[in-house]
Write a protein that holds these residues in place. Structure first.
Motif, short mmCIF file in Angstrom:
data_model
loop_
_atom_site.label_atom_id
_atom_site.label_comp_id
_atom_site.label_asym_id
_atom_site.label_seq_id
_atom_site.Cartn_x
_atom_site.Cartn_y
_atom_site.Cartn_z
N SER A 1 4.11 3.72 -23.40
CA SER A 1 4.75 3.64 -22.09
C SER A 1 3.93 2.75 -21.16
O SER A 1 2.78 2.41 -21.47
N GLY A 2 4.53 2.40 -20.02
CA GLY A 2 3.83 1.61 -19.02
C GLY A 2 3.87 0.13 -19.29
O GLY A 2 4.25 -0.32 -20.38
N PRO A 3 3.46 -0.67 -18.30
CA PRO A 3 3.49 -2.13 -18.45
C PRO A 3 2.46 -2.62 -19.45
O PRO A 3 1.31 -2.18 -19.45
N VAL A 4 2.89 -3.54 -20.31
CA VAL A 4 2.01 -4.08 -21.36
C VAL A 4 2.20 -5.60 -21.43
O VAL A 4 3.32 -6.09 -21.40
N ILE A 5 1.09 -6.31 -21.52
CA ILE A 5 1.12 -7.74 -21.81
C ILE A 5 0.63 -7.94 -23.23
O ILE A 5 -0.49 -7.56 -23.57
N PHE A 6 1.49 -8.50 -24.09
CA PHE A 6 1.09 -8.87 -25.44
C PHE A 6 0.66 -10.34 -25.40
O PHE A 6 1.50 -11.23 -25.23
N ALA A 7 -0.63 -10.57 -25.53
CA ALA A 7 -1.16 -11.94 -25.52
C ALA A 7 -1.29 -12.39 -26.97
O ALA A 7 -2.12 -11.87 -27.72
N SER A 8 -0.47 -13.34 -27.36
CA SER A 8 -0.36 -13.71 -28.78
C SER A 8 -0.69 -15.17 -29.04
O SER A 8 -0.51 -16.03 -28.17
N ASN A 9 -1.19 -15.43 -30.25
CA ASN A 9 -1.25 -16.82 -30.71
C ASN A 9 0.18 -17.30 -30.96
O ASN A 9 1.12 -16.50 -30.95
N HIS A 10 0.34 -18.58 -31.18
CA HIS A 10 1.71 -19.11 -31.32
C HIS A 10 1.73 -20.16 -32.42
O HIS A 10 1.30 -21.30 -32.22
N LEU A 11 2.27 -19.77 -33.57
CA LEU A 11 2.31 -20.64 -34.74
C LEU A 11 3.70 -21.18 -35.05
O LEU A 11 3.83 -22.25 -35.63
N SER A 12 4.71 -20.42 -34.66
CA SER A 12 6.07 -20.77 -35.07
C SER A 12 7.10 -20.21 -34.10
O SER A 12 6.82 -19.24 -33.36
N PHE A 13 8.28 -20.80 -34.12
CA PHE A 13 9.38 -20.30 -33.29
C PHE A 13 9.67 -18.84 -33.58
O PHE A 13 10.03 -18.06 -32.69
N ILE A 14 9.51 -18.42 -34.84
CA ILE A 14 9.88 -17.06 -35.21
C ILE A 14 8.87 -16.01 -34.75
O ILE A 14 9.10 -14.82 -34.95
N ASP A 15 7.78 -16.43 -34.12
CA ASP A 15 6.87 -15.44 -33.52
C ASP A 15 7.63 -14.58 -32.52
O ASP A 15 7.42 -13.36 -32.45
N SER A 16 8.51 -15.21 -31.75
CA SER A 16 9.28 -14.49 -30.73
C SER A 16 10.41 -13.66 -31.32
O SER A 16 11.08 -12.92 -30.59
N VAL A 17 10.63 -13.80 -32.62
CA VAL A 17 11.64 -13.00 -33.31
C VAL A 17 11.02 -11.76 -33.91
O VAL A 17 11.53 -10.64 -33.74
N PHE A 18 9.89 -11.91 -34.59
CA PHE A 18 9.31 -10.79 -35.32
C PHE A 18 8.60 -9.78 -34.43
O PHE A 18 8.68 -8.57 -34.69
N LEU A 19 7.91 -10.23 -33.39
CA LEU A 19 7.21 -9.26 -32.55
C LEU A 19 8.15 -8.25 -31.92
O LEU A 19 7.88 -7.04 -31.96
N PRO A 20 9.30 -8.65 -31.34
CA PRO A 20 10.23 -7.65 -30.81
C PRO A 20 10.79 -6.71 -31.87
O PRO A 20 11.14 -5.56 -31.56
N LEU A 21 10.88 -7.18 -33.12
CA LEU A 21 11.39 -6.31 -34.19
C LEU A 21 10.39 -5.22 -34.56
O LEU A 21 10.78 -4.13 -34.99
N ILE A 22 9.11 -5.49 -34.38
CA ILE A 22 8.07 -4.55 -34.76
C ILE A 22 7.76 -3.56 -33.64
O ILE A 22 7.44 -2.40 -33.88
N VAL A 23 7.84 -4.03 -32.38
CA VAL A 23 7.53 -3.18 -31.23
C VAL A 23 8.76 -2.36 -30.86
O VAL A 23 9.87 -2.88 -30.77
N ASP A 24 8.57 -1.06 -30.63
CA ASP A 24 9.71 -0.17 -30.37
C ASP A 24 10.41 -0.49 -29.05
O ASP A 24 11.63 -0.63 -29.03
N ARG A 25 9.65 -0.56 -27.97
CA ARG A 25 10.27 -0.81 -26.67
C ARG A 25 10.65 -2.28 -26.52
O ARG A 25 10.04 -3.15 -27.14
N PRO A 26 11.65 -2.58 -25.69
CA PRO A 26 12.05 -3.99 -25.49
C PRO A 26 10.89 -4.82 -24.96
O PRO A 26 10.05 -4.34 -24.19
N ILE A 27 10.83 -6.05 -25.38
CA ILE A 27 9.79 -6.97 -24.94
C ILE A 27 10.44 -8.28 -24.54
O ILE A 27 11.33 -8.78 -25.22
#
Length: 229
Positions: free
Chosen positions: A32-58
């Motif tokens: 719960s609460g506000p979270v910033i996920f600071a990520s490396n960026h290798l591919s367009f699909i980074d923004s696809v897989f992270l939301p699939l793994i994290v339960d809450r909307p991102i």
């Protein structure tokens, strides 16, 4: 509604079953609460897989070019990115970039989760590059928990310039939350902002095993346009 349909009925089940992502450090993700996920960026699909793994909307800060295209194609792209919760960010720097961060701060103030790529662009060669200090300013302004995220091998699954991903396993590593409360009230100090940003980048290099290069990825892309696209 569209976000949940994509995640649980359309894109999510297919992507998870085909690419079978492995995950480490899931226990480091706050429930719960506000979270910033600071990520490396290798591919367009980074923004696809992270939301699939994290339960809450991102939501992610996405380059503004995705929202300014012309014609039917431009309209469809804009509607798609808005529907999946992307927020436009001006990457030109200065006051324009700072102003476009306000949407992210508002989302965090409501207790939401925000994904940020400190490098500001995809890595041109798989290495980890110097971070932009906008992420540090958002951390101090929002007081959100910061979770470093290392995407692994996503550039091999979908290299820059390709339209369709290749089927192969990718990985996601969640590092332990980083505490920057010692810098509270110092968001106007550029040396503090650089220190915070560098700490995040070094942690990303550590958990993801990437080689770190202390230059901006955008400068490398400008020098070698024919190689990196």
């Amino acid at each position: 509604m569209f976000y949940w349909l994509m995640k649980y009925l359309i894109v999510g089940p297919f992507m998870l079953s085909v690419f079978r992502p492995w995950v480490r450090g899931r226990e480091n993700v706050p429930e719960s609460g506000p979270v910033i996920f600071a990520s490396n960026h290798l591919s367009f699909i980074d923004s696809v897989f992270l939301p699939l793994i994290v339960d809450r909307p991102i939501r992610f800060l996405a380059k503004s070019e995705y929202f300014t295209g012309r014609g039917v194609k431009g309209w469809l792209i804009k509607r798609f990115f808005l529907a999946i919760g992307q927020l436009p960010i001006d990457r030109s720097g200065g006051k324009a970039s700072e102003a476009s961060l306000h949407g992210g701060l508002e989302h965090l103030a409501e207790g939401g989760q925000l994904g940020i790529y400190p490098e500001g662009t995809r890595s041109p060669d798989g290495r980890l590059y110097r971070g932009r200090t906008g992420v540090a300013r958002m951390i101090l302004d929002s007081g959100a928990i910061v979770v470093p995220v290392a995407m692994v091998d996503t550039e091999k699954a979908m290299p820059t310039g390709t339209m369709m991903p290749k089927v192969r396993r990718i990985g996601i590593v969640f590092g332990e939350p980083l505490d920057f409360s010692r810098f509270e009230g110092l968001e106007g100090d550029r040396f503090v902002l650089r220190s915070i940003t560098d700490e995040i980048m070094y942690e990303l290099a550590r958990i993801g095993g990437q080689e770190y290069t202390d230059v901006y990825a955008t400068s490398v892309k400008k020098r070698k346009p024919s190689r990196v696209g």
